[in-house]
Design a protein around this motif. Structure first.
Motif, PDB file in Angstrom:
ATOM      1  N   ASP A   1      -4.889   6.830   5.126  1.00  0.00           N
ATOM      2  CA  ASP A   1      -6.005   6.566   4.213  1.00  0.00           C
ATOM      3  C   ASP A   1      -6.236   5.070   4.004  1.00  0.00           C
ATOM      4  O   ASP A   1      -7.000   4.677   3.132  1.00  0.00           O
ATOM      5  CB  ASP A   1      -5.791   7.271   2.870  1.00  0.00           C
ATOM      6  CG  ASP A   1      -4.453   6.924   2.225  1.00  0.00           C
ATOM      7  OD1 ASP A   1      -3.875   5.869   2.561  1.00  0.00           O
ATOM      8  OD2 ASP A   1      -3.987   7.707   1.385  1.00  0.00           O
TER       9      ASP A   1
ATOM     10  N   ALA B   1       0.826  -1.211   0.000  1.00  0.00           N
ATOM     11  CA  ALA B   1       0.000   0.000   0.000  1.00  0.00           C
ATOM     12  C   ALA B   1       0.862   1.265   0.000  1.00  0.00           C
ATOM     13  O   ALA B   1       0.566   2.241  -0.701  1.00  0.00           O
ATOM     14  CB  ALA B   1      -0.937  -0.015   1.201  1.00  0.00           C
TER      15      ALA B   1
ATOM     16  N   HIS C   1      -0.043   5.243  -0.474  1.00  0.00           N
ATOM     17  CA  HIS C   1      -0.958   5.357   0.654  1.00  0.00           C
ATOM     18  C   HIS C   1      -0.196   5.657   1.943  1.00  0.00           C
ATOM     19  O   HIS C   1       0.954   5.232   2.117  1.00  0.00           O
ATOM     20  CB  HIS C   1      -1.741   4.065   0.843  1.00  0.00           C
ATOM     21  CG  HIS C   1      -2.780   3.818  -0.212  1.00  0.00           C
ATOM     22  ND1 HIS C   1      -3.999   4.450  -0.226  1.00  0.00           N
ATOM     23  CD2 HIS C   1      -2.760   3.009  -1.303  1.00  0.00           C
ATOM     24  CE1 HIS C   1      -4.692   4.035  -1.265  1.00  0.00           C
ATOM     25  NE2 HIS C   1      -3.965   3.157  -1.939  1.00  0.00           N
TER      26      HIS C   1
END
Length: 562
Positions: free
Chosen positions: A222, A179, A184
């Protein structure tokens, strides 16, 4: 009649996908009644079962009494105009049952639970009126302050939950890496602590309810990846009301005889909790090579995404035909399958450091689970591939999980390997790294809160592969067990596995020093580091040891294959 435990489960749990009260009751008087009298007393209370009460103190009687307790609880709920979901089942001990029900206000729910034991005891006396007692209890409950509502979190960012017996932490860390590679900002929880991206926010075991809260409180994130252990589910429930993706790595025999969980099937039921709160448009990523995990797809709320080391696994074909997805290894590469006719090659297994050039089947499975979770959460494939190439099993990014050093021309593997399945994985790695003609040395130990059978099998598994074995005691993790008894049971397992009595060392560091002394160049040394992991890392570096880089791992594996 006794209240053994009243536990408030703040999040989705073994019994319901919402916060619940778990009430454990001692019901010995009901269990001791003759069959005919038990049926007569329960019929008087309006209970019309489909089976007899069964013999006194039998499993059938316990189930009968649990169903009767649910009946009484529903009578009380009806009297207070509450419409509660209620379940009953036999309890953790022979004289106990469990009644669980959903709660909306904590103080009112606890008061409701406390009324049940007196009502069940009253039903033992055929001369007293249950109707009047319920009316009085309902009146008391109506006058109660309801108390606070549940605090389970409803996240607005994607949530990936990971559970299983082995591989949870590695899978969580790898998902977080994939991620982050995509840009992210990620919070994740493990048994080592709460992290925001690469930063440790708070050390400790946060694989439960409070870990989710701490992770989601991190500013600017997030996406969250939450390690979810069976203890957290049983003690407080899950920390969020849903997942976008759930991953179950495996279910193997560990931590049994704790919190009323005595069998593998019961343990699997607990771990399946995370699959029952996945969003309908989300993904439940399941290990098809583990039959108990594969069975979870029957009740999973999300869409199935299977992973397996066998690309021809029958369950994969069925899942693809039903619109699910799969990932496997084919011709030495990871392949994502979205239909029976379409397979997409990601990258060669040898290029993924977490697999140790493909010799670690456990980490092959962990990597497949992480890839499926990342793709299921919408992370681009390019970032997933790049993240796989850059995630390394070193002491900084994944401490204590297949960390490989070279020192004094010896290969040293540090791994958690705290149960039978983990031990098999550690030995597999050692065999893959061994040069032709070289030996394997292993030092291992165990915490005391394992069953006698698990300790014996751990010793037996440790004997099947290494040339010499030692036992390292873990005095900080005895957890009530006599240290002599612990060592005796490990030695018995080693003997049944064909090994002579192993030398015993007071700690892991001294066991490692012994192995380095008696081994020869090119030998492989493995230690299951738990109590002294930081000290072992420091000791190896002080002796000139260095972490083995992925390219060197590949060289060692190719040397072993030659």
């Amino acid at each position: 009649m006794t209240v053994v435990e009243l536990r408030v489960l703040d999040g989705p749990n073994l019994y319901f996908t919402r916060p619940a009260i778990k009430l454990t009751l001692g019901v010995a008087p009901w269990l001791a009644l003759p069959d005919e009298r038990a049926q007569r007393l329960t019929r008087r209370a309006g209970f019309t079962p489909v089976a007899t009460a069964g013999a006194p103190n039998s499993d059938q009687r316990r189930r009968y009494v649990a169903r009767f307790a649910v009946h009484v609880a529903r009578l009380l709920a009806d009297a207070t105009a509450r419409h509660l979901a209620i379940r009953g089942r036999p309890g953790p001990d022979a004289e106990q049952i469990v009644v669980a029900f959903v709660w909306r206000r904590q103080q009112a729910a606890e008061a409701f639970a406390h009324e049940l034991a007196p009502l069940l005891e009253l039903c033992l006396d055929g001369r007293r009126s249950l109707e009047r007692a319920i009316a009085e209890a309902a009146d008391r409950l109506e006058r109660m302050e309801p108390g606070p509502a549940p605090t389970v979190l409803r996240p607005t960012i994607p949530i990936i939950a990971v559970t299983g017996t082995n591989g949870k932490t590695t899978t969580v860390r790898l998902i977080a890496q994939l991620a982050r590679t995509a840009g992210h900002s990620v919070a994740f929880t493990t048994t080592d602590g709460v992290y925001r991206d690469d930063e440790l926010v708070e050390a400790g075991d946060y694989s439960g309810f409070s870990g989710a809260a701490k992770a989601l409180a991190q500013p600017g994130i997030d996406l969250a990846v939450l390690e979810t252990a069976r203890g957290g589910i049983l003690l407080r429930g899950m920390g969020t009301d849903h997942n976008d993706v759930a991953v179950v790595t495996n279910v193997t025999e560990d931590h049994l005889d704790q919190y009323g969980i005595r069998t593998l099937d019961q343990l699997a039921e607990v771990k399946a909790t995370i699959t029952r709160i996945t969003r309908p448009d989300g993904w439940d990523v399941l290990n098809a090579d583990d039959p108990r995990v594969l069975a979870m797809r029957r009740l999973a709320a999300g869409r199935p995404w299977l992973f397996s080391l066998d690309a021809d696994h029958p369950a994969i074909r069925t899942t693809l035909a039903e619109g699910g997805r799969a990932i496997s290894v084919l011709d030495g590469a990871f392949v994502v399958m979205t239909s029976r006719r379409q397979g997409h090659r990601l990258l060669p297994v040898e290029d993924v450091p977490v697999t140790l050039a493909g010799i670690s089947s456990h980490n092959l499975s962990n990597a497949m689970g992480a890839v499926a979770a990342a793709l299921g959460a919408g992370i681009p494939e390019e970032a997933v591939v790049e993240g796989l190439r850059t995630f390394v099993l070193d002491p900084e990014r994944n401490p204590g999980r297949a960390n490989v050093f070279e020192v004094d021309h010896r290969v040293v593997v540090i791994d958690y390997a705290h149960n039978e399945d983990g031990m098999r994985g550690l030995i597999e790695i050692c065999q893959g790294l061994r040069a032709p003609g070289a030996g394997i040395f292993l030092a291992f130990g165990s915490a005391g809160d394992r069953t006698n059978a698990i300790l014996h099998r751990l010793g037996y598994t440790a004997a099947r592969g290494p040339d010499r074995v030692a036992i390292a005691e873990l005095h900080r993790y005895l957890r009530g067990r006599d240290p002599g008894d612990l060592v005796h049971r490990l030695q018995a397992g080693l003997a049944d596995g064909g090994k002579p009595e192993a030398p015993v060392f007071p700690n892991e560091l001294e066991a490692l020093e012994w192995m380095l002394t008696v081994s020869a160049p090119n030998d492989v040394i493995a230690i299951t580091a738990l109590g002294q992991r930081p000290e072992i890392f420091e000791y190896l570096r002080d002796r000139g040891g260095a972490v083995v880089a992925p390219l060197r791992i590949r060289e060692l594996v190719r040397r072993g294959r030659s």
